[in-house]
Design a protein around this motif. Sequence first.
Motif, PDB file in Angstrom:
ATOM      1  N   ALA A 277       7.427  -6.134  -7.340  1.00  0.00           N
ATOM      2  CA  ALA A 277       6.925  -4.849  -7.600  1.00  0.00           C
ATOM      3  C   ALA A 277       5.108  -4.729  -7.014  1.00  0.00           C
ATOM      4  CB  ALA A 277       6.858  -4.587  -9.003  1.00  0.00           C
ATOM      5  N   VAL A 278       4.819  -3.577  -6.939  1.00  0.00           N
ATOM      6  CA  VAL A 278       3.473  -3.335  -6.624  1.00  0.00           C
ATOM      7  C   VAL A 278       2.700  -2.719  -7.826  1.00  0.00           C
ATOM      8  CG1 VAL A 278       4.024  -3.356  -4.022  1.00  0.00           C
ATOM      9  CG2 VAL A 278       3.968  -1.246  -5.395  1.00  0.00           C
ATOM     10  N   GLU A 279       1.283  -3.156  -7.769  1.00  0.00           N
ATOM     11  CA  GLU A 279       0.655  -2.553  -8.779  1.00  0.00           C
ATOM     12  C   GLU A 279      -0.881  -2.228  -8.278  1.00  0.00           C
ATOM     13  OE1 GLU A 279      -0.072  -5.568 -11.458  1.00  0.00           O
ATOM     14  OE2 GLU A 279       2.095  -5.748 -12.186  1.00  0.00           O
ATOM     15  N   PRO A 280      -1.394  -1.103  -8.039  1.00  0.00           N
ATOM     16  CA  PRO A 280      -0.924   0.223  -8.588  1.00  0.00           C
ATOM     17  C   PRO A 280       0.231   0.403  -7.557  1.00  0.00           C
ATOM     18  CG  PRO A 280      -2.950   0.628  -7.637  1.00  0.00           C
ATOM     19  CD  PRO A 280      -2.818  -0.870  -7.458  1.00  0.00           C
ATOM     20  N   PRO A 281       1.055   1.573  -7.941  1.00  0.00           N
ATOM     21  CA  PRO A 281       2.164   2.116  -7.097  1.00  0.00           C
ATOM     22  C   PRO A 281       1.365   2.590  -5.588  1.00  0.00           C
ATOM     23  CG  PRO A 281       2.435   3.101  -9.397  1.00  0.00           C
ATOM     24  CD  PRO A 281       1.190   2.205  -9.171  1.00  0.00           C
ATOM     25  N   GLY A 282       2.318   2.278  -4.500  1.00  0.00           N
ATOM     26  CA  GLY A 282       1.837   2.554  -3.215  1.00  0.00           C
ATOM     27  C   GLY A 282       1.815   4.171  -2.976  1.00  0.00           C
ATOM     28  N   THR A 283       1.311   4.501  -1.946  1.00  0.00           N
ATOM     29  CA  THR A 283       1.120   6.016  -1.563  1.00  0.00           C
ATOM     30  C   THR A 283       1.388   6.100  -0.254  1.00  0.00           C
ATOM     31  OG1 THR A 283      -1.244   5.811  -1.118  1.00  0.00           O
ATOM     32  CG2 THR A 283      -0.613   6.463  -3.437  1.00  0.00           C
ATOM     33  N   ALA A 284       2.031   7.175   0.101  1.00  0.00           N
ATOM     34  CA  ALA A 284       2.585   7.447   1.584  1.00  0.00           C
ATOM     35  C   ALA A 284       1.272   7.554   2.604  1.00  0.00           C
ATOM     36  CB  ALA A 284       3.608   8.774   1.657  1.00  0.00           C
ATOM     37  N   ASP A 285       0.155   7.959   1.975  1.00  0.00           N
ATOM     38  CA  ASP A 285      -0.870   8.335   2.996  1.00  0.00           C
ATOM     39  C   ASP A 285      -1.772   7.133   3.314  1.00  0.00           C
ATOM     40  OD1 ASP A 285      -1.997   7.897   0.342  1.00  0.00           O
ATOM     41  OD2 ASP A 285      -3.294  10.034   0.604  1.00  0.00           O
ATOM     42  N   ALA A 286      -1.187   5.650   2.865  1.00  0.00           N
ATOM     43  CA  ALA A 286      -1.971   4.705   2.920  1.00  0.00           C
ATOM     44  C   ALA A 286      -2.246   4.312   4.332  1.00  0.00           C
ATOM     45  CB  ALA A 286      -1.559   3.621   2.154  1.00  0.00           C
ATOM     46  N   PRO A 287      -3.129   3.715   4.905  1.00  0.00           N
ATOM     47  CA  PRO A 287      -3.220   3.390   6.404  1.00  0.00           C
ATOM     48  C   PRO A 287      -2.181   2.195   6.878  1.00  0.00           C
ATOM     49  CG  PRO A 287      -5.061   2.186   5.097  1.00  0.00           C
ATOM     50  CD  PRO A 287      -4.164   3.260   4.085  1.00  0.00           C
ATOM     51  N   GLU A 288      -1.825   2.467   7.779  1.00  0.00           N
ATOM     52  CA  GLU A 288      -1.156   1.511   8.905  1.00  0.00           C
ATOM     53  C   GLU A 288      -1.993   0.271   8.916  1.00  0.00           C
ATOM     54  OE1 GLU A 288       0.933   2.905  12.042  1.00  0.00           O
ATOM     55  OE2 GLU A 288       2.286   4.147  11.099  1.00  0.00           O
ATOM     56  N   ALA A 289      -1.220  -0.950   9.067  1.00  0.00           N
ATOM     57  CA  ALA A 289      -1.911  -2.276   9.086  1.00  0.00           C
ATOM     58  C   ALA A 289      -2.637  -2.304  10.520  1.00  0.00           C
ATOM     59  CB  ALA A 289      -1.170  -3.379   9.091  1.00  0.00           C
ATOM     60  N   GLY A 290      -1.991  -1.951  11.658  1.00  0.00           N
ATOM     61  CA  GLY A 290      -2.679  -2.032  13.051  1.00  0.00           C
ATOM     62  C   GLY A 290      -2.663  -3.519  13.481  1.00  0.00           C
ATOM     63  N   PRO A 291      -3.197  -3.788  14.720  1.00  0.00           N
ATOM     64  CA  PRO A 291      -2.931  -5.059  15.076  1.00  0.00           C
ATOM     65  C   PRO A 291      -3.799  -5.944  14.422  1.00  0.00           C
ATOM     66  CG  PRO A 291      -4.686  -3.826  16.360  1.00  0.00           C
ATOM     67  CD  PRO A 291      -3.772  -2.823  15.517  1.00  0.00           C
ATOM     68  N   VAL A 292      -3.323  -7.557  14.270  1.00  0.00           N
ATOM     69  CA  VAL A 292      -4.027  -8.432  13.572  1.00  0.00           C
ATOM     70  C   VAL A 292      -5.132  -8.888  14.366  1.00  0.00           C
ATOM     71  CG1 VAL A 292      -3.748 -10.900  12.694  1.00  0.00           C
ATOM     72  CG2 VAL A 292      -1.871  -9.362  12.451  1.00  0.00           C
ATOM     73  N   GLU A 293      -6.202  -8.875  13.657  1.00  0.00           N
ATOM     74  CA  GLU A 293      -7.707  -9.469  14.276  1.00  0.00           C
ATOM     75  C   GLU A 293      -7.795 -10.874  13.777  1.00  0.00           C
ATOM     76  OE1 GLU A 293     -10.459  -6.967  12.448  1.00  0.00           O
ATOM     77  OE2 GLU A 293     -10.306  -5.555  13.847  1.00  0.00           O
ATOM     78  N   ARG A 294      -7.199 -11.418  12.853  1.00  0.00           N
ATOM     79  CA  ARG A 294      -7.671 -12.856  12.397  1.00  0.00           C
ATOM     80  C   ARG A 294      -6.465 -13.131  11.235  1.00  0.00           C
ATOM     81  NH1 ARG A 294     -10.610 -15.138   8.166  1.00  0.00           N
ATOM     82  NH2 ARG A 294     -11.315 -13.183   7.368  1.00  0.00           N
TER      83      ARG A 294
ATOM     84  N   LEU B  90       0.939  -1.154   0.064  1.00  0.00           N
ATOM     85  CA  LEU B  90      -0.071  -0.084   0.182  1.00  0.00           C
ATOM     86  C   LEU B  90       0.691   1.172   0.002  1.00  0.00           C
ATOM     87  CD1 LEU B  90      -2.846  -1.390   2.694  1.00  0.00           C
ATOM     88  CD2 LEU B  90      -2.807  -0.971  -0.045  1.00  0.00           C
ATOM     89  N   ARG B  91       2.087   1.055   0.614  1.00  0.00           N
ATOM     90  CA  ARG B  91       2.847   2.400   0.798  1.00  0.00           C
ATOM     91  C   ARG B  91       4.050   2.432  -0.210  1.00  0.00           C
ATOM     92  NH1 ARG B  91       3.385   4.642   7.064  1.00  0.00           N
ATOM     93  NH2 ARG B  91       0.829   4.520   7.285  1.00  0.00           N
ATOM     94  N   GLY B  92       4.292   1.301  -0.963  1.00  0.00           N
ATOM     95  CA  GLY B  92       5.101   1.133  -1.992  1.00  0.00           C
ATOM     96  C   GLY B  92       6.561   1.022  -1.535  1.00  0.00           C
ATOM     97  N   THR B  93       6.692   0.319  -0.231  1.00  0.00           N
ATOM     98  CA  THR B  93       8.212   0.251   0.365  1.00  0.00           C
ATOM     99  C   THR B  93       9.121  -0.751  -0.084  1.00  0.00           C
ATOM    100  OG1 THR B  93       7.259  -0.901   2.136  1.00  0.00           O
ATOM    101  CG2 THR B  93       7.553   1.208   2.655  1.00  0.00           C
ATOM    102  N   GLY B  94       8.300  -1.762  -0.821  1.00  0.00           N
ATOM    103  CA  GLY B  94       9.020  -2.917  -1.621  1.00  0.00           C
ATOM    104  C   GLY B  94       9.789  -3.743  -0.524  1.00  0.00           C
ATOM    105  N   GLN B  95      10.586  -4.619  -1.293  1.00  0.00           N
ATOM    106  CA  GLN B  95      11.592  -5.434  -0.723  1.00  0.00           C
ATOM    107  C   GLN B  95      12.923  -4.671   0.041  1.00  0.00           C
ATOM    108  OE1 GLN B  95      14.207  -8.338  -2.662  1.00  0.00           O
ATOM    109  NE2 GLN B  95      13.464  -7.486  -4.648  1.00  0.00           N
ATOM    110  N   ALA B  96      13.328  -5.208   1.167  1.00  0.00           N
ATOM    111  CA  ALA B  96      14.369  -4.425   1.803  1.00  0.00           C
ATOM    112  C   ALA B  96      15.835  -4.743   0.842  1.00  0.00           C
ATOM    113  CB  ALA B  96      14.647  -5.005   3.239  1.00  0.00           C
ATOM    114  N   GLU B  97      16.681  -3.680   0.843  1.00  0.00           N
ATOM    115  CA  GLU B  97      17.882  -3.972   0.515  1.00  0.00           C
ATOM    116  C   GLU B  97      18.727  -4.748   1.253  1.00  0.00           C
ATOM    117  OE1 GLU B  97      20.266  -0.570  -2.087  1.00  0.00           O
ATOM    118  OE2 GLU B  97      19.299   0.348  -0.087  1.00  0.00           O
TER     119      GLU B  97
END
Length: 209
Positions: free
Chosen positions: A140-157, A114-121
């Motif tokens: 790669a990601v489709e479509p390109p991620g954006t910086a204002d995408a929400p954080e995931a938060g805690p896992v519910e399931r 969602l934020r387009g950070t991709g894989q780590a170096e």
Amino acid sequence: MALIHRATLSPTKLELLASWLPGRGWNPGTEGEVTWVAAFRFDDPAGAVGIETALVRVGDGPVLQVPLTYRDAPLAGADEWLLGTSEHSVLGTRWCYDAIGDPVYAAALADAILRGTGQAEQFVDVDGRLERREPAMAVAVEPPGTADAPEAGPVERAADGDPAIVVTPTVELAVRRRLDTTDRLTGALLTGAWPGQGTPVPLASATVR
């Protein structure tokens, strides 16, 4: 940045996977040796958890995707996701988990898509000097991620399967296990290509809730 140590593991990652894969419902049951196909890593911003997605094959079976996390202590409440422990010659005992059940992986996957950070170096520690390692595969990601995408938060399931599903308050993640199927994923996609697979293949998806 993912720091890779020149080290030995006992048992190895492939040995852990060889013991664990036969119990997975999405494993086609092909007999033979487990071999490493390719892999990529994500960053844990806290620097505490190793996050690696392994692509492996059993015998002449299909390529399987297994996200893994490596921790220096057990993850509370995650026994069902534990592959086992391994002795790392530099870092000591490491607890290896199917990352579907690890909230650090969920956050990293959501950010990658969602934020387009991709894989780590990746960098290898060679006698105290960091040397960059070329990635074993391209993601790669489709479509390109954006910086204002929400954080995931805690896992519910979190549910194993093909695809495996992880649900948080803000996002639903789906991770394909067998990469030879034509199953479609909805939402923003993470795709991957590796030696012998030049056409990008959908690996995972993220859908904002």
